[in-house]
Design a protein around this motif. Structure first.
Motif, mmCIF file in Angstrom:
data_model
loop_
_atom_site.group_PDB
_atom_site.id
_atom_site.type_symbol
_atom_site.label_atom_id
_atom_site.label_comp_id
_atom_site.label_asym_id
_atom_site.label_seq_id
_atom_site.Cartn_x
_atom_site.Cartn_y
_atom_site.Cartn_z
ATOM 1 N N UNK A 1 -1.369 3.058 4.035
ATOM 2 C CA UNK A 1 -0.955 2.042 5.009
ATOM 3 C C UNK A 1 -1.067 2.571 6.429
ATOM 4 N N UNK A 2 -0.710 3.826 6.611
ATOM 5 C CA UNK A 2 -0.770 4.414 7.950
ATOM 6 C C UNK A 2 -2.203 4.485 8.454
ATOM 7 N N UNK A 3 -3.116 4.893 7.589
ATOM 8 C CA UNK A 3 -4.522 4.998 7.994
ATOM 9 C C UNK A 3 -5.132 3.608 8.171
ATOM 10 N N UNK A 4 -4.824 2.682 7.249
ATOM 11 C CA UNK A 4 -5.424 1.353 7.294
ATOM 12 C C UNK A 4 -4.899 0.521 8.453
ATOM 13 N N UNK A 5 -3.639 0.725 8.827
ATOM 14 C CA UNK A 5 -3.060 -0.043 9.925
ATOM 15 C C UNK A 5 -2.316 -1.288 9.477
ATOM 16 N N UNK A 6 -2.087 -1.442 8.180
ATOM 17 C CA UNK A 6 -1.290 -2.560 7.659
ATOM 18 C C UNK A 6 -0.620 -2.102 6.366
ATOM 19 N N UNK B 1 0.832 -1.204 0.000
ATOM 20 C CA UNK B 1 0.000 0.000 0.000
ATOM 21 C C UNK B 1 0.865 1.252 0.000
ATOM 22 N N UNK B 2 0.386 2.342 -0.587
ATOM 23 C CA UNK B 2 1.087 3.621 -0.462
ATOM 24 C C UNK B 2 1.222 3.992 1.019
ATOM 25 N N UNK B 3 2.288 4.712 1.388
ATOM 26 C CA UNK B 3 2.561 4.979 2.813
ATOM 27 C C UNK B 3 1.392 5.599 3.571
ATOM 28 N N UNK B 4 0.745 6.623 3.013
ATOM 29 C CA UNK B 4 -0.350 7.268 3.746
ATOM 30 C C UNK B 4 -1.517 6.306 3.929
ATOM 31 N N UNK C 1 -12.532 -4.462 -6.776
ATOM 32 C CA UNK C 1 -11.743 -3.438 -6.113
ATOM 33 C C UNK C 1 -11.922 -3.557 -4.596
ATOM 34 N N UNK C 2 -10.909 -3.059 -3.866
ATOM 35 C CA UNK C 2 -10.972 -3.037 -2.404
ATOM 36 C C UNK C 2 -10.396 -1.712 -1.934
ATOM 37 N N UNK C 3 -11.153 -1.015 -1.108
ATOM 38 C CA UNK C 3 -10.718 0.261 -0.541
ATOM 39 C C UNK C 3 -10.290 0.022 0.908
ATOM 40 N N UNK C 4 -8.989 0.074 1.203
ATOM 41 C CA UNK C 4 -8.522 -0.258 2.562
ATOM 42 C C UNK C 4 -8.844 0.813 3.599
ATOM 43 N N UNK C 5 -9.220 2.005 3.172
ATOM 44 C CA UNK C 5 -9.580 3.048 4.138
ATOM 45 C C UNK C 5 -11.078 2.997 4.436
ATOM 46 N N UNK C 6 -11.904 2.950 3.394
ATOM 47 C CA UNK C 6 -13.351 2.819 3.615
ATOM 48 C C UNK C 6 -13.740 1.401 4.006
ATOM 49 N N UNK C 7 -12.818 0.437 3.751
ATOM 50 C CA UNK C 7 -13.030 -0.982 4.072
ATOM 51 C C UNK C 7 -14.261 -1.532 3.348
#
Length: 614
Positions: free
Chosen positions: A244-249, A239-242, A322-328
């Motif tokens: 990844x930081x928000x998603x937690x992985x 994941x892009x750094x930002x 598609x999968x949105x790791x922030x909106x989950x």
């Protein structure tokens, strides 16, 4: 109970080139007398066949003293005819039952199979009592097995005891059938060690192991690097750094056989489930976003970060999601679940087991290795295009102009900084290079053992996941350039699957479905059956295309078209007949039926979705 019949069909004798998982012993039906036998007609390229292997595992465990599963390997691709490749596939996918090598599809024809996979059930007296195509038959098989046990226990014709399976020895290697690889931000490499159900972290040299994630045993547990478990993981996406930081992985993993996406925190190795329920998708297609942890997935095979989210090669249902790791959330990106090759605006396109993804350097183009059509395809500006590939049954090793080039079941793809793309041409054992500037294909490396992915590192090194050799292989500098490529004019092939002869003009399509014992068709939420028909070329089908709810349909075939492929998608919803809280079941199959038009041929095409002798 299973009813006695006077027209019972004696099971044809088992014959083939050889046997695997029997300790060298050849088996005949006489050796299996007294056992309930499931013949699983499969081919190791087919994702639906791999699903059935997983559906059969619990039955083998539960009924091991009375049930014998025999895998009959009837190949589609030329590479699958290779006995060494078959032996590797049997180990790769953990096939824990005898396998009969049927390279010329003799058994396939003897048992009248028309689709991969097909299951035939033989009772303890040697008679065929059921035939069914596709996947999703575990519940029906369970009920049938229970009935056969009761019947043949009472008759004294059931013999309990161990079956003929002899497990092979596993060689000691660092990796075992690795699937995909990705470069991490610090230059290390993360590899999905698929047959050992874990991830392995290597130093940038691709040889020095610096860490492992996963217990190494098949499972689906979250937890620490030592306790978490996977089931044949494949694709990886950093994941892009930002994000990844928000998603937690930091990394998303396609946990293929578990039908899950997993998140990995690189600092600790902790694994958490981020998408999927663990149930395999069997539903209807919609264009809505869904809570990722409430959505059923189907064999996610590869992942890529594209257009601000993770795109999933959902091999099990011939789609991209598609999968949105922030909106989950997650949902369908492209494809209708029809297994074929059709371009156009998203999402109404056809794919066939997409298995590799890579994004161009400028982020505008998503490259797709579409394995079952042996095609290289790409998404750009909201549409799907085909760069190389001709259809479900056309393959080979041919370089040159894109319109003439052929591949054989590619599983991986890697975009290069110059705009060209490398393809892991898996069943040709080669790495190919497609250059959009010249619209031509060339071979940059061959003699590889089922390459399944390619990684170009930040330093410019090109590493190939050489899956059947259980290693990462570094290509020599310069080989991936146009100057380092060669032109191969190998054989052009079509799948050797026998075509079905049909009469031109009116033809009755009849999909045969019989609910499993104890089940009935379920109309609670609308029509219980659905049938979708199309053709390639489209002009083959004059009338009868489209979607309906009747499993029988009048077709009109153009007698002036010599042949083609009928694409038939059928599904039936059933529920338990006499249960207070009835469970629901969905049976589904996608056929690509090669047909030849002949004046003296049959005016009816019968396909068995599920047939039971009850």
């Amino acid at each position: 109970m299973t009813k006695a019949r006077t027209d019972r069909v004696r099971a044809p004798q088992l014959r083939g080139r050889g046997w695997l998982n029997t300790g060298g012993r050849e088996l005949g039906l006489a050796d299996l007398r007294g056992k309930i036998v499931i013949l699983d007609f499969w081919t190791f390229c087919c994702i639906n066949c791999l699903h059935v292997l997983d559906e059969l595992r619990p039955l083998e465990d539960k009924y091991g003293d009375v049930l014998v599963v025999i895998g009959v390997h009837s190949p589609k691709f030329e590479h699958e005819r290779d006995p060494v490749a078959l032996a590797a596939a049997v180990e790769r996918y953990g096939v824990a039952h005898p396998v009969l090598d049927d390279p010329d599809l003799d058994m396939w024809q003897q048992y009248a199979a028309k689709a991969w996979p097909t299951l035939s059930v033989v009772d303890p007296e040697g008679y065929v009592v059921a035939s069914m195509a596709g996947e999703g038959h575990a519940e029906g098989l369970t009920r049938l097995i229970e009935e056969l046990i009761a019947t043949h226990d009472a008759k004294g014709t059931l013999h309990r005891g161990d079956g003929p399976y002899v497990p092979p020895a596993e060689p000691a290697t660092t990796l075992r059938f690795p699937g995909k690889a990705v470069e991490l931000p610090d230059g290390d490499l993360l590899v999905s060690d698929s047959a050992r159900h874990r991830l392995v972290r290597f130093a940038p040299d691709g040889e020095t192991v610096v860490g492992e994630i996963g217990s190494g045993s098949r499972g689906r547990s979250d937890g620490t690097a030592e306790t978490a478990s996977f089931a044949e993981p494949q694709g990886l996406c950093v994941l892009p750094p930002h994000t990844a930081e928000v998603a937690g992985f930091d990394v998303v993993v396609a946990d293929t056989v578990n039908h899950l996406l997993r998140g990995v925190r690189l600092e600790t190795g902790e694994v958490v489930t981020v998408a999927g329920t663990g149930r395999q998708w069997r539903s209807t297609v919609d264009d809505l976003p869904h809570d990722a942890l409430c959505a059923d997935l189907s064999s996610p095979w590869d992942l890529a970060w594209y257009d601000g989210r993770v795109v999933i090669a959902m091999a099990g249902i011939h789609q991209l999601w598609w999968y949105d790791p922030i909106k989950r959330t997650t949902g369908v990106y492209a494809g209708t679940t029809v297994e074929a090759l059709r371009d156009g605006p998203l999402p109404d396109v056809w794919l066939a087991q997409p298995s590799g993804l890579s994004v161009s350097a400028d982020g505008t183009r998503l490259w797709v290795a579409d394995s079952e059509t042996s095609a290289l395809r790409y998404v750009e500006d909201g549409a799907l295009h085909t760069a190389v590939g001709q259809g479900l049954f056309d393959f080979g090793h041919v370089d040159g102009p894109a319109g003439e080039a052929l591949m054989q079941h590619p599983l991986g793809v890697c975009a290069l900084p110059d705009g060209s793309v490398l393809v892991a041409d898996t069943y040709n054992g080669a790495v190919r290079r497609f250059d959009p500037a010249t619209d031509a294909m060339a071979t940059v490396a061959d003699g590889l053992a089922e390459p399944s992915d390619i990684v170009v590192t930040g330093s410019g090194a090109v590493l190939v996941v050489e899956s059947a050799a259980h290693r990462l292989t570094r290509l020599a500098p310069g080989t991936v350039s146009a100057a380092g490529a060669t032109t191969v004019d190998g054989p052009r092939r079509r799948a050797e699957r026998p075509p079905t002869r049909l009469r031109g003009g009116e033809v009755l399509l009849d999909v045969i479905f019989t609910p499993a014992p104890g089940q009935k068709l379920d109309d609670s939420f609308g029509p219980s059956t659905r049938l979708e028909v199309s053709a390639s070329p489209p002009e083959l089908l004059v009338e009868g295309a489209g979607v309906g709810t009747d499993l029988s349909r009048r077709l009109v075939l153009d007698p002036a078209v010599p042949g083609g492929v009928l694409q038939v998608v059928a599904q039936a919803a059933t529920c338990d007949a006499e249960a207070e809280h009835a469970a629901c079941h969905l049976t589904r199959q996608d056929w690509g039926v090669p047909v030849t038009i002949a004046e003296d041929a049959e005016p009816r095409l019968a396909l068995i979705l599920r047939g039971l002798d009850t």
